[in-house]
Write an enzyme that holds these catalytic residues in place. Structure first.
Site, PDB file in Angstrom:
ATOM      1  N   ASN A 155      -6.092   7.193   3.356  1.00 29.59           N
ATOM      2  CA  ASN A 155      -7.509   7.444   3.085  1.00 29.59           C
ATOM      3  C   ASN A 155      -7.955   8.870   3.388  1.00 29.59           C
ATOM      4  O   ASN A 155      -9.063   9.256   3.012  1.00 29.59           O
ATOM      5  CB  ASN A 155      -8.386   6.454   3.856  1.00 29.59           C
ATOM      6  CG  ASN A 155      -8.173   5.035   3.377  1.00 29.59           C
ATOM      7  OD1 ASN A 155      -7.508   4.786   2.378  1.00 29.59           O
ATOM      8  ND2 ASN A 155      -8.751   4.088   4.090  1.00 29.59           N
TER       9      ASN A 155
ATOM     10  N   ASP B  19      -0.671   2.462  -5.393  1.00 27.18           N
ATOM     11  CA  ASP B  19      -0.811   1.029  -5.617  1.00 27.18           C
ATOM     12  C   ASP B  19      -2.110   0.730  -6.357  1.00 27.18           C
ATOM     13  O   ASP B  19      -3.068   1.487  -6.278  1.00 27.18           O
ATOM     14  CB  ASP B  19      -0.781   0.280  -4.281  1.00 27.18           C
ATOM     15  CG  ASP B  19      -1.933   0.664  -3.363  1.00 27.18           C
ATOM     16  OD1 ASP B  19      -2.168   1.879  -3.173  1.00 27.18           O
ATOM     17  OD2 ASP B  19      -2.614  -0.233  -2.839  1.00 27.18           O
TER      18      ASP B  19
ATOM     19  N   HIS C 242       0.823  -1.213   0.000  1.00 25.60           N
ATOM     20  CA  HIS C 242       0.000   0.000   0.000  1.00 25.60           C
ATOM     21  C   HIS C 242       0.859   1.266   0.000  1.00 25.60           C
ATOM     22  O   HIS C 242       0.407   2.319  -0.439  1.00 25.60           O
ATOM     23  CB  HIS C 242      -0.922  -0.021   1.215  1.00 25.60           C
ATOM     24  CG  HIS C 242      -2.223   0.687   1.029  1.00 25.60           C
ATOM     25  ND1 HIS C 242      -2.907   0.748  -0.167  1.00 25.60           N
ATOM     26  CD2 HIS C 242      -2.995   1.362   1.916  1.00 25.60           C
ATOM     27  CE1 HIS C 242      -4.030   1.423  -0.010  1.00 25.60           C
ATOM     28  NE2 HIS C 242      -4.102   1.802   1.245  1.00 25.60           N
TER      29      HIS C 242
ATOM     30  N   ASN D 195      -9.126   4.577  -2.157  1.00 27.54           N
ATOM     31  CA  ASN D 195      -9.571   5.586  -1.197  1.00 27.54           C
ATOM     32  C   ASN D 195      -8.657   6.811  -1.123  1.00 27.54           C
ATOM     33  O   ASN D 195      -9.125   7.916  -0.871  1.00 27.54           O
ATOM     34  CB  ASN D 195      -9.740   4.970   0.189  1.00 27.54           C
ATOM     35  CG  ASN D 195     -10.928   4.030   0.232  1.00 27.54           C
ATOM     36  OD1 ASN D 195     -11.922   4.232  -0.458  1.00 27.54           O
ATOM     37  ND2 ASN D 195     -10.829   2.984   1.032  1.00 27.54           N
TER      38      ASN D 195
END
Length: 196
Positions: free
Chosen positions: A77, A102, A25, A123
């Site tokens: 996020n 990613d 991530h 997100n």
């Protein structure tokens, strides 16, 4: 840093989570670190830019560029407001910004450049589009991490395999691809200004 007229300007933002380095991530952060090392850009904390950043005049291929690199501090996020503020205090125009993030939808070690479009379920990108008032006119480098079995959240927070780290790091082929795409965007900026 004063920028010469006609010099392409790029803000390159690597999305990730600073508390979770070296994970799938956080591949955007890994690539920003690799760019900084390759291009000899000193990175440091910058409150005004909302993260770890560095600026320099660099040469990508045959093109000289004013390049700003950023690893935002907020978690992925909720990173949008921070990145939007960095955009306003640097290159100003969203089309001079590149977001590296990613992508579960692309095979590992794949680079998929895109201009505009939806967040496609990411997100961090969704947060940025919201912070920009719905503007999607920025560049995205979607970095393939594949999709493993089981829970997607566990998969993206797992450590990035060594082979993929090497591909996107230092002298890796993936970093060459990133630099080539950045040069292509810089050249398009020059062409839009009527410069060779």
């Amino acid at each position: 840093m004063t920028v010469a007229p006609g010099l392409p300007q790029l803000l390159v933002v690597g999305l990730g989570n600073l508390p979770f380095p070296q994970t799938r991530h956080s591949i955007g952060h890994l690539i920003i670190d690799a760019l900084a090392a390759r291009l000899h850009i000193h990175m440091s904390n910058d409150r005004a830019m909302g993260g770890v950043t560095g600026r320099s005049r660099v040469t990508l291929g045959d093109t000289t560029v004013s390049l700003t690199l950023l690893k935002p501090k907020p978690l992925m996020n909720i990173t949008g407001p921070s990145v939007a503020a960095a955009l306003r205090s640097s290159v100003k125009a969203p089309n001079a910004m590149v977001i590296i993030h990613d992508s579960l939808s692309h095979k590992p070690k794949a680079l998929s450049p895109r201009f505009g479009g939806s967040a496609n379920g990411h997100n961090g990108v969704r947060s940025l589009i919201s912070a920009l008032g719905g503007d999607t006119q920025f560049h995205r480098f979607r970095i393939g991490i594949g999709r493993g079995p089981g829970d997607a959240a566990e998969y993206v927070l797992a450590k990035l395999p060594q082979e993929e780290k090497l591909y996107w790091n230092g002298d890796g082929i993936g970093l060459d691809l990133i630099c080539n795409e950045l040069e292509r965007i810089a050249r398009k900026q020059l062409e839009s200004q009527g410069l060779p």
